[in-house]
Structure formats: structure tokens, C-alpha cells
Design a protein around this motif. Structure first.
Motif, PDB file in Angstrom:
ATOM      1  N   MET A  65      30.956   5.772 -33.309  1.00 43.37           N
ATOM      2  CA  MET A  65      30.683   5.376 -31.915  1.00 43.37           C
ATOM      3  C   MET A  65      29.715   4.189 -31.856  1.00 43.37           C
ATOM      4  SD  MET A  65      32.507   6.909 -29.832  1.00 43.37           S
ATOM      5  CE  MET A  65      31.769   6.186 -28.390  1.00 43.37           C
ATOM      6  N   CYS A  66      29.647   3.573 -30.667  1.00 41.14           N
ATOM      7  CA  CYS A  66      28.791   2.406 -30.470  1.00 41.14           C
ATOM      8  C   CYS A  66      27.340   2.754 -30.796  1.00 41.14           C
ATOM      9  CB  CYS A  66      28.822   1.944 -29.028  1.00 41.14           C
ATOM     10  SG  CYS A  66      30.409   1.997 -28.264  1.00 41.14           S
ATOM     11  N   TYR A  67      26.651   1.809 -31.394  1.00 34.28           N
ATOM     12  CA  TYR A  67      25.226   1.996 -31.739  1.00 34.28           C
ATOM     13  C   TYR A  67      24.375   2.319 -30.502  1.00 34.28           C
ATOM     14  CZ  TYR A  67      20.705   0.805 -33.898  1.00 34.28           C
ATOM     15  OH  TYR A  67      19.412   0.827 -34.352  1.00 34.28           O
ATOM     16  N   PRO A  68      24.595   1.637 -29.343  1.00 31.26           N
ATOM     17  CA  PRO A  68      23.791   1.992 -28.158  1.00 31.26           C
ATOM     18  C   PRO A  68      23.945   3.463 -27.760  1.00 31.26           C
ATOM     19  CG  PRO A  68      24.910  -0.081 -27.780  1.00 31.26           C
ATOM     20  CD  PRO A  68      25.453   0.451 -29.061  1.00 31.26           C
ATOM     21  N   ALA A  69      25.158   4.022 -27.920  1.00 31.48           N
ATOM     22  CA  ALA A  69      25.367   5.442 -27.574  1.00 31.48           C
ATOM     23  C   ALA A  69      24.520   6.314 -28.489  1.00 31.48           C
ATOM     24  CB  ALA A  69      26.838   5.806 -27.706  1.00 31.48           C
ATOM     25  N   GLY A 100      36.430  -0.113 -18.195  1.00 30.75           N
ATOM     26  CA  GLY A 100      37.295   0.283 -19.295  1.00 30.75           C
ATOM     27  C   GLY A 100      36.555   0.474 -20.604  1.00 30.75           C
ATOM     28  N   CYS A 101      35.277   0.072 -20.644  1.00 29.56           N
ATOM     29  CA  CYS A 101      34.533   0.135 -21.889  1.00 29.56           C
ATOM     30  C   CYS A 101      34.038   1.556 -22.165  1.00 29.56           C
ATOM     31  CB  CYS A 101      33.363  -0.826 -21.804  1.00 29.56           C
ATOM     32  SG  CYS A 101      32.881  -1.373 -23.416  1.00 29.56           S
ATOM     33  N   ARG A 102      33.615   1.785 -23.413  1.00 30.42           N
ATOM     34  CA  ARG A 102      33.202   3.136 -23.780  1.00 30.42           C
ATOM     35  C   ARG A 102      31.936   3.591 -23.061  1.00 30.42           C
ATOM     36  NH1 ARG A 102      33.916   3.518 -30.244  1.00 30.42           N
ATOM     37  NH2 ARG A 102      33.438   1.321 -30.233  1.00 30.42           N
ATOM     38  N   ALA A 103      31.216   2.651 -22.416  1.00 30.91           N
ATOM     39  CA  ALA A 103      29.983   3.011 -21.711  1.00 30.91           C
ATOM     40  C   ALA A 103      30.235   4.090 -20.659  1.00 30.91           C
ATOM     41  CB  ALA A 103      29.383   1.774 -21.050  1.00 30.91           C
ATOM     42  N   SER A 104      31.477   4.114 -20.131  1.00 30.33           N
ATOM     43  CA  SER A 104      31.814   5.138 -19.135  1.00 30.33           C
ATOM     44  C   SER A 104      31.863   6.526 -19.751  1.00 30.33           C
ATOM     45  CB  SER A 104      33.191   4.843 -18.529  1.00 30.33           C
ATOM     46  OG  SER A 104      33.067   3.770 -17.654  1.00 30.33           O
ATOM     47  N   ASN A 105      32.001   6.563 -21.069  1.00 29.78           N
ATOM     48  CA  ASN A 105      32.153   7.866 -21.742  1.00 29.78           C
ATOM     49  C   ASN A 105      30.859   8.380 -22.370  1.00 29.78           C
ATOM     50  OD1 ASN A 105      34.893   8.074 -21.181  1.00 29.78           O
ATOM     51  ND2 ASN A 105      35.362   6.656 -22.832  1.00 29.78           N
ATOM     52  N   TYR A 106      29.778   7.607 -22.263  1.00 23.93           N
ATOM     53  CA  TYR A 106      28.518   8.063 -22.871  1.00 23.93           C
ATOM     54  C   TYR A 106      28.127   9.435 -22.316  1.00 23.93           C
ATOM     55  CZ  TYR A 106      27.408   3.492 -25.023  1.00 23.93           C
ATOM     56  OH  TYR A 106      27.414   2.354 -25.790  1.00 23.93           O
ATOM     57  N   ILE A 107      28.429   9.643 -21.029  1.00 22.11           N
ATOM     58  CA  ILE A 107      28.043  10.909 -20.398  1.00 22.11           C
ATOM     59  C   ILE A 107      28.744  12.096 -21.081  1.00 22.11           C
ATOM     60  CG2 ILE A 107      29.793  10.842 -18.539  1.00 22.11           C
ATOM     61  CD1 ILE A 107      27.442  11.855 -16.688  1.00 22.11           C
ATOM     62  N   GLY A 228      23.832 -10.785 -25.360  1.00 17.27           N
ATOM     63  CA  GLY A 228      24.462  -9.740 -26.156  1.00 17.27           C
ATOM     64  C   GLY A 228      24.868  -8.554 -25.312  1.00 17.27           C
ATOM     65  N   GLU A 229      25.179  -7.473 -25.973  1.00 16.47           N
ATOM     66  CA  GLU A 229      25.532  -6.224 -25.282  1.00 16.47           C
ATOM     67  C   GLU A 229      24.323  -5.762 -24.484  1.00 16.47           C
ATOM     68  OE1 GLU A 229      25.742  -1.926 -24.753  1.00 16.47           O
ATOM     69  OE2 GLU A 229      24.307  -2.987 -25.983  1.00 16.47           O
ATOM     70  N   ILE A 230      24.549  -5.213 -23.315  1.00 17.80           N
ATOM     71  CA  ILE A 230      23.460  -4.970 -22.363  1.00 17.80           C
ATOM     72  C   ILE A 230      22.292  -4.164 -22.950  1.00 17.80           C
ATOM     73  CG2 ILE A 230      24.646  -2.967 -21.290  1.00 17.80           C
ATOM     74  CD1 ILE A 230      23.404  -3.975 -18.613  1.00 17.80           C
ATOM     75  N   MET A 336      35.939  -6.600 -20.473  1.00 13.22           N
ATOM     76  CA  MET A 336      35.473  -5.406 -21.205  1.00 13.22           C
ATOM     77  C   MET A 336      34.085  -5.720 -21.768  1.00 13.22           C
ATOM     78  SD  MET A 336      37.576  -2.982 -20.996  1.00 13.22           S
ATOM     79  CE  MET A 336      38.586  -3.353 -19.590  1.00 13.22           C
ATOM     80  N   GLY A 337      33.220  -4.744 -21.781  1.00 18.69           N
ATOM     81  CA  GLY A 337      31.850  -4.996 -22.227  1.00 18.69           C
ATOM     82  C   GLY A 337      31.235  -6.050 -21.322  1.00 18.69           C
ATOM     83  N   GLU A 338      30.541  -7.037 -21.917  1.00 26.94           N
ATOM     84  CA  GLU A 338      29.937  -8.109 -21.101  1.00 26.94           C
ATOM     85  C   GLU A 338      30.952  -9.202 -20.799  1.00 26.94           C
ATOM     86  OE1 GLU A 338      28.144  -6.141 -22.879  1.00 26.94           O
ATOM     87  OE2 GLU A 338      26.780  -5.719 -21.243  1.00 26.94           O
ATOM     88  N   GLY A 364      30.100  -1.267 -33.666  1.00 27.30           N
ATOM     89  CA  GLY A 364      31.104  -0.513 -32.900  1.00 27.30           C
ATOM     90  C   GLY A 364      31.519  -1.196 -31.614  1.00 27.30           C
ATOM     91  N   CYS A 365      31.028  -2.412 -31.382  1.00 26.45           N
ATOM     92  CA  CYS A 365      31.294  -3.063 -30.098  1.00 26.45           C
ATOM     93  C   CYS A 365      32.303  -4.192 -30.279  1.00 26.45           C
ATOM     94  CB  CYS A 365      29.997  -3.602 -29.514  1.00 26.45           C
ATOM     95  SG  CYS A 365      30.261  -4.426 -27.951  1.00 26.45           S
ATOM     96  N   LEU A 366      33.572  -3.867 -30.142  1.00 23.81           N
ATOM     97  CA  LEU A 366      34.606  -4.884 -30.304  1.00 23.81           C
ATOM     98  C   LEU A 366      34.577  -5.911 -29.159  1.00 23.81           C
ATOM     99  CD1 LEU A 366      37.020  -5.945 -31.946  1.00 23.81           C
ATOM    100  CD2 LEU A 366      38.468  -4.443 -30.601  1.00 23.81           C
ATOM    101  N   PRO A 367      34.503  -5.465 -27.867  1.00 22.13           N
ATOM    102  CA  PRO A 367      34.581  -6.465 -26.787  1.00 22.13           C
ATOM    103  C   PRO A 367      33.514  -7.544 -26.873  1.00 22.13           C
ATOM    104  CG  PRO A 367      34.045  -4.268 -25.919  1.00 22.13           C
ATOM    105  CD  PRO A 367      34.437  -4.099 -27.340  1.00 22.13           C
ATOM    106  N   ASN A 368      32.299  -7.152 -27.222  1.00 21.50           N
ATOM    107  CA  ASN A 368      31.252  -8.169 -27.261  1.00 21.50           C
ATOM    108  C   ASN A 368      31.298  -9.025 -28.521  1.00 21.50           C
ATOM    109  OD1 ASN A 368      30.317  -7.738 -24.749  1.00 21.50           O
ATOM    110  ND2 ASN A 368      28.789  -6.235 -25.340  1.00 21.50           N
ATOM    111  N   HIS A 369      31.946  -8.532 -29.565  1.00 22.28           N
ATOM    112  CA  HIS A 369      32.139  -9.400 -30.724  1.00 22.28           C
ATOM    113  C   HIS A 369      33.120 -10.520 -30.356  1.00 22.28           C
ATOM    114  CE1 HIS A 369      29.845  -6.748 -33.253  1.00 22.28           C
ATOM    115  NE2 HIS A 369      30.001  -7.578 -34.250  1.00 22.28           N
TER     116      HIS A 369
HETATM  117  S1  SF4 Z   1      29.963  -2.863 -24.582  1.00 20.89           S
HETATM  118 FE1  SF4 Z   1      30.255  -2.411 -26.728  1.00 20.89          FE
HETATM  119  S2  SF4 Z   1      28.540  -1.125 -27.296  1.00 20.89           S
HETATM  120 FE2  SF4 Z   1      28.681  -1.119 -25.069  1.00 20.89          FE
HETATM  121  S3  SF4 Z   1      29.985   0.645 -24.611  1.00 20.89           S
HETATM  122 FE3  SF4 Z   1      31.345  -1.106 -24.743  1.00 20.89          FE
HETATM  123  S4  SF4 Z   1      32.052  -1.076 -26.867  1.00 20.89           S
HETATM  124 FE4  SF4 Z   1      30.250   0.212 -26.758  1.00 20.89          FE
END
Ligand code: SF4
Length: 420
Positions: A65-69, A100-107, A228-230, A336-338, A364-369
Motif C-alpha cells: 500500500m501507499c507509504y502515506p497510508a 479514484g485514487c486510493r486515498a478514498s480507501n484509507y478509511i 509532490g503527493e499531498i 488521479m492523485g495530484e 506505491g504512488c503511481l499517479p504522482n510518479h
Molecule cells: S496519491 Fe498516491 S500515495 Fe496518495 S493515495 Fe493516491 S496512489 Fe496513494
């Protein structure tokens, strides 16, 4: 997949429970915590850091999973296990973007982590517009308005303090002023003042005057922007206190605003409607457009009032201009992402004179890469003298490695500055 039961945050819990907020932006979140406190919640902003945070994250969140999560969830579990709180009298609060990003699924990851840690009884509140409802937690108009005002004030305090702290003659004066304003704003919000209309305008002017009065030296510093990623861009926990490190190295730092991220989210509705259509998107667009116009008015009001007081500070030109900067490089449908925001922010920083840019990329952050690291070549071709370095953040990356790469970038920046 096994479904996880959601624990509802009840009206009774509002009286007895403490809400734990994860940390992201120290100035903004301190004000936002006060918004909750002033509106009848017991709230606490988490400040725990150190290796145990990521250890807890890795223990309960899958390592793909994403490092921020991993960090956000790790910080919460580390706090709960610290012994500081009654585990049966706390609730956790986390944002849910709905994109659409995984941030919605952190919860959901957080609930899963709590279950694995045998604490599935801890309620988790979604901080979102209507994605989940709880009888004990309501985003009232007052909380929403104070929250937005908190973001506007937080952005301004960060913007101005970043331009005075490295040059202040009386060491510590800038940070004291920031704290003074957090206290003033908190008091005003408590008395239902200072977050709309003339009162807000008046506060923005007073803030600009206060920072304008700080005595500065005329040292020349390397100007560095952070994108970068938020979470990794803003949170000291995520980027190993990047801003402190840069200031210690003799730099002046600019970080884009949090309001810009909200405007970006609202603006995306336009491209959803245009590219994907559908009844729901077409019908909801006019409301989102009105929201965007209102928030943009806040942004314009801020810069206009600072400009009335002083021309000493470098101010961004506003969301519409920033958005236009990436035209022809990346499409505004990349969201997606930023997404396109990240590319535009690099171009904006370069235009404002922050030509040395760190692009903070989490594992783990494809969109921001794609929208960050992947766009560096195009950005450098358009803004020729920009020096961009992507830095990866992940559980195994040591701060020494990251700092060495940044020092290399700074040595090039120093040479460029001396040539100038
Ligand atoms: S922006 Fe990147 S790090 Fe943040 S939730 Fe989406 S994929 Fe994960």
C-alpha cells in the motif's frame, strides 16, 4: 472479501469521546483542531513520530500500500497503543476524498488495521461531504466555513512565515507570530467571529502587517520549492522534516497552498462532465462550479489584501493562472492523485523564482510518479533554468540518502546563484 462492520459514532460518544486527528500541516491542522473543539468536540492533534509509527503501519497495513497510508494509520495505532488514551473513549477521524485514487480507501484500511489489532470497537469517522453519516458528527455550515477559513489563514501564515523565518534578525520571532495568530484565530472562531466577510478581510490585513513588521536581513538564500503527493509534500512526518532540513541548509522554502488542492478537486468536476458525461455528473457540475467560484474568491481576497499592505512578499498569481501553466504539457483530465496540479505547481514555483524544486514521491504512488517525476523533462524544457530533483520516500529509505541527494541539488543551486 470479509466485510468490516462500521462502528457508528453516536451523539453520546460526542460527549465522552476524544477525536484523534492525524497530523499533516502543523499550522493548518492546529487551527482545524480548534474548529472541532470550538464546536463541541473533544479533539486532539497527533504529534507522535519516530520509528514506532512506521513499524505499526507496516504491521497492520499491507506493505504494497501507499507509504502515506502506512504512516497515517501507523501514527494513529502508535498513539492508541501509547497508553495515553482510554481505548474505549476515542474515535479516529480521517479524510475521504471520494476520487479514484486510493486515498478514498484509507478509511477501510484503517478499519481493517483496527480489527487486526483487536480494536474494531474504535469508531472511525469519515471527514467528507456525505460519503458516510454518523449521528454524533455533523459537518455543520459553521464547521465548514470555519474549516475553509482555517485553510485560508493557514496558507497565508505558511506563505508569509516561510519568507521571513530564514531572514529574521530576532531569532524565533516568526514562529512566535505564527503561534500568536493561531491563538487569536482560535479565540475568534470560539466567539463565532473572524471567518467570513469584513472580519476575515480585516484579519488578513492585520496578518500581512504583522509579518511585514518583522525585521529582516538582506542575506541571499537558495530558493527551493516543494511539490509532490499531498501528505509527503506537507507532513513533516512524511518527508522527514524536509522544510526544517532545507532551512538549516540556508534555503528559503515555498510550498504550494492547501487551498489550491481543494480548488483542483472542484475544478475536476468540469472535466468529469466533459470527458465522461452522465446524468449525475452533468447535474452536480453547476453546484461544484459555484463552490469553486466561492473558494476562488477567498484566494483572491487573500492576495489582494496582502498586496494592499506590502509588496515585500512573493505571492502566487492564483488558481486560474496556475492551472493554465500546464497547458500543452499535460491534459486537465489527468486527475488521479495530484494529477495536472503537480505539473502546474512545478511551473508556478519556477515562475515565482523558486527554481530549485524537490518532487516528493511516496512508495506505491503511481499517479504522482506520472504527473511528477514523469513530467520533469517537459517542465524543464518549458522552464529552462529549473533544477528539479525527485526524492523517493518509503519505509526503508533513510533520511541520510534523501539528504545527500538534496545536498547535491543544493550545490548545483549554489553554483547557479553565484554565477547570477
Ligand atoms: S496519491 Fe498516491 S500515495 Fe496518495 S493515495 Fe493516491 S496512489 Fe496513494
Amino acid at each position: 472479501m470479509k466485510e468490516i462492520n462500521r462502528v457508528i459514532f453516536t451523539k453520546q460518544m460526542k460527549k465522552d469521546y476524544t477525536l484523534l486527528l492525524p497530523q499533516m500541516l502543523p499550522i493548518h491542522f492546529e487551527i482545524i483542531k480548534e474548529v472541532f473543539t470550538n464546536n463541541g468536540y473533544k479533539a486532539e492533534l497527533l504529534t507522535n513520530e519516530g520509528p514506532s509509527v512506521i513499524q505499526e503501519g507496516l504491521k497492520y497495513v499491507h506493505n504494497d500500500m501507499c507509504y502515506p497510508a502506512q504512516l497515517v494509520i501507523g501514527q494513529m495505532l502508535d498513539a492508541i497503543n501509547s497508553g495515553k488514551y482510554d481505548k474505549h473513549k476515542i474515535a479516529l477521524i480521517i479524510t475521504q476524498t471520494g476520487g479514484g485514487c486510493r486515498a478514498s480507501n484509507y478509511i477501510f484500511l484503517l478499519r481493517k488495521a483496527l480489527e487486526r489489532a483487536n480494536m474494531a470497537y474504535v469508531p472511525v469517522i469519515s471527514l467528507s461531504f456525505g460519503l458516510e453519516k454518523n449521528p454524533g458528527f455533523k459537518l455543520t455550515n459553521r464547521i465548514i466555513l470555519q474549516g475553509f477559513a482555517g485553510i485560508v489563514y493557514g496558507d497565508l501564515l505558511s506563505l508569509l512565515s516561510n519568507q521571513t523565518r530564514p531572514y529574521e534578525i530576532n531569532k524565533g520571532e516568526t514562529n512566535e507570530l505564527v503561534q500568536k495568530w493561531i491563538n487569536i484565530l482560535s479565540d475568534k472562531f470560539k466567539n463565532n467571529k473572524g471567518y467570513i466577510g469584513y472580519a476575515m478581510k480585516n484579519n488578513l490585513i492585520r496578518i500581512a502587517k504583522d509579518f511585514d513588521n518583522i525585521e529582516l536581513n538582506d542575506e541571499k538564500k537558495i530558493k527551493v520549492g516543494i511539490v509532490g503527493e499531498i501528505f509527503i509534500k506537507f507532513a513533516p512526518l512524511g518527508n522527514n522534516h524536509l522544510q526544517d532540513f532545507l532551512e538549516d541548509q540556508g534555503c528559503e522554502v515555498m510550498v504550494p497552498s492547501l487551498l489550491g488542492f481543494f480548488l483542483y478537486g472542484m475544478e475536476n468536476a468540469k472535466y468529469d462532465k466533459q470527458y465522461y458525461g452522465g446524468f449525475k455528473r452533468i447535474m452536480s457540475y453547476p453546484i461544484k462550479k459555484i463552490g469553486l467560484n466561492i473558494v476562488e474568491t477567498f484566494e483572491n481576497m487573500t492576495y489582494k489584501n496582502v498586496n494592499k499592505v506590502t509588496q515585500k512578499f512573493i505571492l502566487p498569481k492564483g488558481f486560474a493562472h496556475m492551472k493554465s501553466l500546464c497547458n500543452g504539457i499535460i491534459d486537465h483530465g489527468v486527475k488521479m492523485g495530484e494529477g495536472w496540479l503537480l505539473t502546474s505547481e512545478m511551473l508556478e514555483l519556477s515562475e515565482l523564482g523558486y527554481k530549485n524544486i524537490i518532487c516528493a514521491q511516496p512508495f506505491g504512488c503511481l499517479p504522482n510518479h506520472i504527473a511528477g517525476k514523469g513530467m520533469i523533462r517537459s517542465v524543464s524544457e518549458r522552464a529552462k533554468d529549473t533544477n528539479i530533483v525527485p526524492i523517493d520516500y518509503d519505509p526503508s529509505a533513510t533520511s541520510v540518502n534523501q539528504e545527500n541527494r538534496i545536498k547535491l541539488m543544493l550545490s548545483i543551486a549554489k553554483e547557479n546563484m553565484e554565477k547570477e
